[in-house]
Design an enzyme around this catalytic site. Structure first.
Site, PDB file in Angstrom:
ATOM      1  N   MET A 165      30.546  47.315  51.914  1.00 32.18           N
ATOM      2  CA  MET A 165      31.430  47.763  50.836  1.00 32.18           C
ATOM      3  C   MET A 165      32.876  47.439  51.205  1.00 32.18           C
ATOM      4  SD  MET A 165      29.604  49.000  48.393  1.00 32.18           S
ATOM      5  CE  MET A 165      30.999  49.549  47.400  1.00 32.18           C
ATOM      6  N   ASP A 206      24.860  49.228  39.439  1.00 32.12           N
ATOM      7  CA  ASP A 206      25.311  50.334  40.277  1.00 32.12           C
ATOM      8  C   ASP A 206      24.741  51.661  39.791  1.00 32.12           C
ATOM      9  OD1 ASP A 206      27.157  49.100  42.190  1.00 32.12           O
ATOM     10  OD2 ASP A 206      28.300  48.539  40.405  1.00 32.12           O
ATOM     11  N   MET A 258      24.664  55.631  40.468  1.00 34.07           N
ATOM     12  CA  MET A 258      25.404  56.691  41.174  1.00 34.07           C
ATOM     13  C   MET A 258      24.909  58.057  40.697  1.00 34.07           C
ATOM     14  SD  MET A 258      29.210  55.090  40.961  1.00 34.07           S
ATOM     15  CE  MET A 258      29.508  53.309  41.068  1.00 34.07           C
ATOM     16  N   ASP A 299      31.200  43.858  48.204  1.00 33.56           N
ATOM     17  CA  ASP A 299      31.229  44.523  46.904  1.00 33.56           C
ATOM     18  C   ASP A 299      32.457  45.430  46.839  1.00 33.56           C
ATOM     19  OD1 ASP A 299      30.645  45.828  44.539  1.00 33.56           O
ATOM     20  OD2 ASP A 299      28.896  46.910  45.315  1.00 33.56           O
ATOM     21  N   SER A 356      28.888  42.634  38.330  1.00 26.31           N
ATOM     22  CA  SER A 356      28.480  44.040  38.303  1.00 26.31           C
ATOM     23  C   SER A 356      28.597  44.584  36.892  1.00 26.31           C
ATOM     24  CB  SER A 356      29.361  44.860  39.248  1.00 26.31           C
ATOM     25  OG  SER A 356      29.079  46.222  39.042  1.00 26.31           O
ATOM     26  N   HIS A 385      24.168  42.730  39.187  1.00 24.88           N
ATOM     27  CA  HIS A 385      24.331  43.875  40.087  1.00 24.88           C
ATOM     28  C   HIS A 385      24.403  45.146  39.246  1.00 24.88           C
ATOM     29  CE1 HIS A 385      25.774  45.629  43.945  1.00 24.88           C
ATOM     30  NE2 HIS A 385      26.565  46.382  43.186  1.00 24.88           N
ATOM     31  N   MET A 388      23.687  54.287  44.986  1.00 24.04           N
ATOM     32  CA  MET A 388      24.653  55.161  45.651  1.00 24.04           C
ATOM     33  C   MET A 388      24.198  56.586  45.371  1.00 24.04           C
ATOM     34  SD  MET A 388      27.936  52.890  44.653  1.00 24.04           S
ATOM     35  CE  MET A 388      26.913  51.947  43.537  1.00 24.04           C
ATOM     36  N   HIS A 431      21.932  48.561  43.275  1.00 19.33           N
ATOM     37  CA  HIS A 431      22.718  49.167  44.349  1.00 19.33           C
ATOM     38  C   HIS A 431      22.689  50.681  44.164  1.00 19.33           C
ATOM     39  CE1 HIS A 431      27.057  49.646  46.198  1.00 19.33           C
ATOM     40  NE2 HIS A 431      26.129  50.240  46.919  1.00 19.33           N
TER      41      HIS A 431
END
Ligand code: DX5
Ligand code: ZN
Length: 212
Positions: A135, A33, A35, A169, A6, A31, A66, A64
């Site tokens: 998660m 992330d 957000m 994750d 990540s 990966h 979020m 990913h």
């Protein structure tokens, strides 16, 4: 076994080199992330970072999300080079529509579940997605402690499908990855463990060896 470092745990002053470092160490996916400061408190990266990662390495880009209303952002991330988009069940009312839209854009679709979401919510999506992300921490930050109760959910999903990729994750290291793989996970996301490891290549080899 899919190993996905990540980028959240990388040195943000040199993200391009950090992506390449994961590739050179033998990772399968990168990966990323995303957000939004609403679905989770933290704010991180966006489509431009995904595009920069695309230019910096040839890894499969595992995005990913979020963020709320993920449907509205699918096209931007596809155009930026995402190879898979995984969004949260808890973040939208349009789960099936979003899965279908990601597929129509020609990439893989994943659905993520927070640790406290009941496994009964997962059943109808297991055959619809390429990736089911369970998660193992509450989403929002790297470096948190693995929540072992999620292992029951991994076992539950694996009992229903041999085919679906089960990704874990959060708080993944050699020890927690071993537990997750025994429960049925076959995709491991690891931020702090891999990016802060003295030898990322060795650490990836060890993770890959689990379950063999
Ligand atoms: C957390 C993110 C994770 C995070 C994992 O919300 O989804 O991908 O980067 O970080 P570690 O491996 O440090 O727990
Ligand atoms: Zn993640």
């Amino acid at each position: 076994m899919i190993i996905a470092p990540s980028i959240l745990a990388a040195d943000f002053a040199k993200l391009g080199e950090e992506a390449k470092r994961a590739e050179d160490a033998g990772a399968d996916h990168l990966h990323i992330d995303i957000m939004d400061g609403h679905f989770v408190k933290n704010l991180t990266l966006g489509p431009r970072t995904v595009a920069a990662m695309k230019r910096s390495c040839s890894l499969f880009l595992d995005v990913h999300l979020m963020i709320y209303t993920p449907y509205d952002y699918v096209e931007q991330f596809v155009e930026s080079g995402a190879d898979q988009i995984t969004f949260h069940f808890e973040a939208t009312e349009d789960v099936m529509e979003t899965i279908d839209f990601i597929h129509r854009c020609g990439i893989k679709a994943g659905l993520a579940f927070c640790p406290e979401t009941s496994e009964s919510m997962m059943v109808k999506y297991i055959d619809k997605v390429d990736n089911l992300l369970l998660m193992t921490v509450n989403p929002g930050y790297g470096g948190q402690k693995f929540i072992p109760e999620v292992l029951d959910k991994v076992r539950f999903v694996r009992a229903l499908s041999e085919k679906v990729v089960i990704q874990v994750d959060g708080g993944i290291n050699l020890e927690t990855a071993n537990e997750a793989v025994k429960a049925g996970a076959n995709a491991l996301v690891a931020g702090s463990y891999l990016y802060h490891h003295a030898n990322m290549k060795q650490a990836i080899l060890e993770l890959r060896g689990l379950g063999r």
